[in-house]
Each structure stands twice: as structure tokens, then as C-alpha cells.
Design a protein around this motif. Sequence first.
Motif, PDB file in Angstrom:
ATOM      1  N   TYR A  67      51.464 -66.322 -16.425  1.00 53.46           N
ATOM      2  CA  TYR A  67      50.968 -65.649 -15.216  1.00 53.46           C
ATOM      3  C   TYR A  67      50.501 -64.222 -15.482  1.00 53.46           C
ATOM      4  O   TYR A  67      49.773 -63.659 -14.667  1.00 53.46           O
ATOM      5  N   GLN A  68      50.933 -63.640 -16.610  1.00 56.43           N
ATOM      6  CA  GLN A  68      50.448 -62.290 -16.903  1.00 56.43           C
ATOM      7  C   GLN A  68      48.955 -62.301 -17.245  1.00 56.43           C
ATOM      8  O   GLN A  68      48.244 -61.344 -16.982  1.00 56.43           O
ATOM      9  N   SER A  69      48.474 -63.395 -17.828  1.00 54.64           N
ATOM     10  CA  SER A  69      47.067 -63.442 -18.263  1.00 54.64           C
ATOM     11  C   SER A  69      46.120 -63.730 -17.101  1.00 54.64           C
ATOM     12  O   SER A  69      45.021 -63.179 -17.050  1.00 54.64           O
ATOM     13  N   ALA A  70      46.504 -64.626 -16.226  1.00 55.47           N
ATOM     14  CA  ALA A  70      45.655 -64.959 -15.070  1.00 55.47           C
ATOM     15  C   ALA A  70      46.505 -65.670 -14.036  1.00 55.47           C
ATOM     16  O   ALA A  70      47.471 -66.363 -14.378  1.00 55.47           O
ATOM     17  N   LYS A  71      46.104 -65.500 -12.781  1.00 59.54           N
ATOM     18  CA  LYS A  71      46.829 -66.177 -11.701  1.00 59.54           C
ATOM     19  C   LYS A  71      45.842 -66.954 -10.849  1.00 59.54           C
ATOM     20  O   LYS A  71      44.705 -66.507 -10.656  1.00 59.54           O
TER      21      LYS A  71
END
Length: 398
Positions: free
Chosen positions: A13-17
Motif C-alpha cells: 500500500y505504500q507504493s500505490a492505493k
Amino acid sequence: MSGALDEQVYLDYQSAKPVDRRVLEQMTPYFSEKFGNPSSLHHVGDIATEALEQSRKKVSEFIGSDMDEIVFTSGATESINLGIIGFALRNKRKGKHIVISEVEHISIRNIAKYLEKEGFLVSRVPVDQYGQVKLGKLESRLRDDTILVSIQYANNEIGTIQKIQEIGEIVHDHGAALHTDAVAAEGLVPINVEADNIDLMSMSSNDIYGPKGAGFLFMRRGYRVNPLIIGGGQERGLRSGSEDVASIVGMSAAAEIIQKEMNDEIKRFKKYRDRIIDSVLNEVPDSYLNGHPEERLPNNAHFRFDGIEGESILLSFKDLGIAISTGSACTSKTLEPSHCLIATGLLHEEAHGSLEITVGRYNTDNHIDKVIDAVPKVVSRLRELSPIYTPKEKVMSR
Ligand code: PMP
């Protein structure tokens, strides 16, 4: 959550949500029937203007600022450019010295290099073994000609949260301004620009489950930046170009939702995070937690494993349908170990064996069970193949 993510376990989730469906619903009319340009003076333009100002209100409530302290942008990178380069250019007569930390995101590291080429002087403050800025060192870097300090609110890789209030006090005592990159922290830590002593802050929409391509810069009243995008004078002349009303509406809807749900989400994420951390450290020999044991983002678990490469772990998980990360997506194409891990004092070979798991809104107990089950198996299989792994007595933390 629907579609491909149902079958997969997404723990990056840090890279994209994904965009929250409730957000998407609020955005949709602004692509079609409410398509106006806020600069138009007729009633179709008025509808867009009203949406833009409502969005500004919601976003300012989310961070505890006033509405006229928000500049909408295309995302965090643009906000950071405006907040640092725009500030540096505007205030260079007061001084040409800027301070950043050694664990900043690549966008800030590259801006620092750019400003150095343009005749500014940039100092980099070291961090401790957990990734927190050494406050004494920060103080010693500040000079009479320091105009700006940029320190992230939290780290997007190892999850360490900075002592931003104390940093703000130190910076203000020396007459400089504090910019913070709050991308990793937004929606995961309650942020209030007043209480946190922040003068400029960059945030992005996607990190709170809004659409990509929107963001904003908070700029405290009385502070000035030079615009970097010149044109029709939108956003009080600070960011020209017709506003992407649909995306801005989406970002503000996301801010409103997360403001209401954040406390519950934080509790849920912490439970997941701590289950993962406890399980990995107990089940996997020669494994270590990176980042701060307590002052860390509620959704972040970051490990290193002796004797194996992060990339090989990631690919093994990919085969199992589990999406995790080895660190920042923005630097995933380089072979260099993470500068954040190196800044905490790790050797190159230690930094290479790292794995980042970040949980989010659509994770379930089942996803956590799956990853907890998979990590020891994957690590043990890779170590059997590793020519460099020799087991040593387990040390839980450094
Ligand atoms: N700062 C941090 C901490 C990030 O993780 C990122 C990437 N998500 C950025 C800044 C830049 O954000 P964007 O790529 O959305 O402009």
C-alpha cells in the motif's frame, strides 16, 4: 474491492492505493455533466468553482490549516518542487542554505542536487540506527543563512516517524522555515500543521485512496514561493493551468473519509502490522526489523534477512500472488541498496536482504495469515539455495 485484487494478496500500500469507490462516485459527475472550468464566469464555471472551493475546505480541515493556505497541484512531486525550489528561488536574498535529512525521498534528494547546481548550499543531517533525525546534528547544521529545512514526516520505506514538532521548534528558533514531505504519513498519523510546527507541507491524493495525479502544497500564510508553472494565474498565481476538478474533488472526498475513519483504521493496521512483525521475528532465524520499534507507521513492517536478496524474496512472493516490496517503488529500477537503510548504518549486503510489507484499507485477516505463512517458507527455501548464508544465533534487534 473488486477485480484482480480479490484473488491477490496486496501488501504494498505504500507504493500505490486503489481509489476508494466512495471517492470515485463523488468524482464521476465532474467528468461529464459538471465539466466546467473554474475560470469561466458563467453558471457552468460556477459549479466547478464551488467544487474547487469545497475541496479546498475539506483538505484544509484535514490538516488543520486555513483554506487560503492550500495550493492544488498534480501530486506530491510537484508540491515538493514548489515547496522547496519555489521557496528557495523566492527567498534566496535572505540566504542560500538549505537542510535536508539523509533519508528523504528521491524527489527531495534530486531537488537538493539541482539546487546545488544552481548555487545553493545543501546540508544533509544524519539519522540514528532507527532512521530518526539526530536533533543535535540538525541544530549544528543550521546557520544564519539557512532559509529552509525539509524533513519528511515519516519514511516511506522503513516507516520511521520523525519528531516533527521538535524539529519545527529547532528550525523556527533559527529563523528558518520547515517543509515536510508528509506523503508516507498522511492518513496514518493525525497531522495538524499548527501543533506540528509546519510551514510548508506536501501531500498527495493517492496516498489517502484518492486518484493519482492530484496533490497539494500547504503554505503557511505569510510565506512566499515563486511559481514554477507560469500561465493563466490559477491558484492565486502559484500554479497555473486549468484545474483538474474531478481529481481535486476526489482528493478532498478521500481526505474527508479518512479523517472520519483514521482512528479505526490505525487500530486495525497496528494489529495486522504487529502480527506480521511478531510472527516473522519469531519464525525466521536471522531476521531483523528495520526502522523504529515504536515510532513507526501503523501499517509498516520492514525486515532484513541474512544471506538472501530482497529481489529474490519479492519474486518468490509474486509467484504466490502476494504483492510486497523491497523498498521505494520510485527507486526500484536501480541496483543500489536503499539510501535509507545505508543511512541507518547497515552494510550494503545487509540492506540488500530487505522486505517491506505495508497493509491498507482492503486487507483482511486472511491476507495476513497468508503472508505470515509464506515468509518463513520462502526465506528458508531461498537460503537453501544461497551460497552466502550461514545460520547464526538469532538476535531479535540491533
Ligand atoms: N514522497 C514520498 C515519501 C513518496 O513515497 C513519494 C512517492 N509516492 C513521493 C514523495 C512522490 O509522490 P508522487 O510520485 O505521487 O509525486
